[in-house]
Write a protein that holds these residues in place. Structure first.
Motif, PDB file in Angstrom:
ATOM      1  N   SER A   1      34.774  47.731  36.063  1.00  0.00           N
ATOM      2  CA  SER A   1      34.391  48.000  37.459  1.00  0.00           C
ATOM      3  C   SER A   1      33.276  49.039  37.587  1.00  0.00           C
ATOM      4  O   SER A   1      33.267  49.843  38.518  1.00  0.00           O
TER       5      SER A   1
ATOM      6  N   LYS B   1      30.075  36.690  31.499  1.00  0.00           N
ATOM      7  CA  LYS B   1      31.314  35.892  31.420  1.00  0.00           C
ATOM      8  C   LYS B   1      30.973  34.405  31.616  1.00  0.00           C
ATOM      9  O   LYS B   1      29.930  33.964  31.127  1.00  0.00           O
TER      10      LYS B   1
ATOM     11  N   GLY C   1      30.998  42.004  36.592  1.00  0.00           N
ATOM     12  CA  GLY C   1      30.645  41.509  37.926  1.00  0.00           C
ATOM     13  C   GLY C   1      29.321  42.027  38.461  1.00  0.00           C
ATOM     14  O   GLY C   1      28.508  41.249  38.992  1.00  0.00           O
TER      15      GLY C   1
ATOM     16  N   GLU D   1      37.236  49.669  27.351  1.00  0.00           N
ATOM     17  CA  GLU D   1      37.432  48.934  28.600  1.00  0.00           C
ATOM     18  C   GLU D   1      38.918  48.901  28.947  1.00  0.00           C
ATOM     19  O   GLU D   1      39.647  48.014  28.465  1.00  0.00           O
TER      20      GLU D   1
ATOM     21  N   GLY E   1      37.330  44.064  36.378  1.00  0.00           N
ATOM     22  CA  GLY E   1      37.265  43.134  37.506  1.00  0.00           C
ATOM     23  C   GLY E   1      38.187  43.486  38.656  1.00  0.00           C
ATOM     24  O   GLY E   1      38.386  42.674  39.558  1.00  0.00           O
TER      25      GLY E   1
ATOM     26  N   HIS F   1      37.110  41.239  23.535  1.00  0.00           N
ATOM     27  CA  HIS F   1      37.207  41.443  24.990  1.00  0.00           C
ATOM     28  C   HIS F   1      38.637  41.126  25.440  1.00  0.00           C
ATOM     29  O   HIS F   1      39.242  40.153  24.979  1.00  0.00           O
TER      30      HIS F   1
END
Ligand code: PGA
Length: 248
Positions: free
Chosen positions: A206, A7, A228, A161, A167, A89
């Motif tokens: 996640s 990102k 992340g 996703e 996130g 995305h």
């Protein structure tokens, strides 16, 4: 495939260090490691990834070239050594209402310029809670991947996703993701005529070191797209190892 979506994180000067911290074993090619840094890091990051690691971008323009201030073309990405580009995305779709409408042209540009799209689809929470997620995904695939794109198993990677999992720390259960991956594969085959047995369908949302093995255990989860946790080398290594065991 284990793909890292950095990102808008890290500075160009720190990108090589982050890849080094992943460890040389991640650059062996099994599973395939794809790193998608911000645009500004692409030129320098390619050599750090060696031959086995692949470089990907996070978006591209739907145009070939021209007066499109701030845009970056698929040909420019290919010239910098990218093999992949994330398209669709949900963070791009949410920020820019036109993004979804541009998907067919973006996919076409990517493929015409030798890039493989990592095409993202996924439902939001109200849709999941209303039980309409299969219909929603069927619609999204039909709108974004029209038949005339000549997609095949080699030039397409799909990332499922769910928006509510990105996130948030709330991931889909491996069984939920498996069910959706089977559905996506069957739509690609039955409706779009793609020989999708070998299309890689990734789960994203996640994914962390402590839940990756559950996703890897499902037969239709061919990899993961990791946000992340890809910034935390130890966590990312655990994810990679879970999929390395799947392939062995
Ligand atoms: P996350 O992001 O792993 O931080 O949930 C995934 C993604 O946005 O691709």
């Amino acid at each position: 495939m284990v793909a890292a979506n950095w990102k808008m994180n890290t500075l160009p000067g720190g990108a090589g260090t982050l890849v080094e911290a992943y460890g040389a074993e991640m650059l062996c090619g099994h599973p395939e490691l794809v790193v998608c840094p911000p645009f500004t890091h692409l030129a320098t990051l390619g050599p750090s990834l060696g031959n086995a690691g692949c470089l990907g971008a996070q978006n591209c323009s739907e145009h070939l070239s021209g007066a499109y201030t701030s845009e970056i073309s698929a040909a420019m990405l290919r010239d910098l050594g990218c093999r992949y580009v994330i398209l669709g995305h949900s963070e791009c779709r949410l920020r820019n209402p036109m993004e979804s409408l541009r998907m067919p042209e973006k996919m076409a540009q990517a493929i015409a310029n030798g890039l493989t799209p990592i095409y993202c689809c996924g439902e939001d929470l109200p849709i999941r809670e209303s039980g309409a997620e299969l219909e929603f995904i069927a619609r999204q695939l039909a709108d974004d991947l029209p038949n005339e794109l000549k997609l095949n198993a080699q030039n397409l990677v799909v990332a499922y996703e769910p928006v509510w999992a990105i996130g948030t720390g709330k991931h889909a259960s491996p069984e939920m993701a498996q069910q959706m991956h089977v559905f996506i594969r069957s739509r690609l085959m039955d409706v779009m005529g793609i020989e999708a047995e070998r299309t890689r369908i990734l789960y994203g949302g996640s994914v962390q070191g402590n839940n990756a093995a559950g996703f890897a255990s499902q037969p239709d989860i061919d990899g993961v797209l990791v946000g992340g946790a890809s910034l935390k080398p130890a966590d990312f290594r655990s994810i990679f190892e879970a999929f390395a065991r799947k392939g062995s």
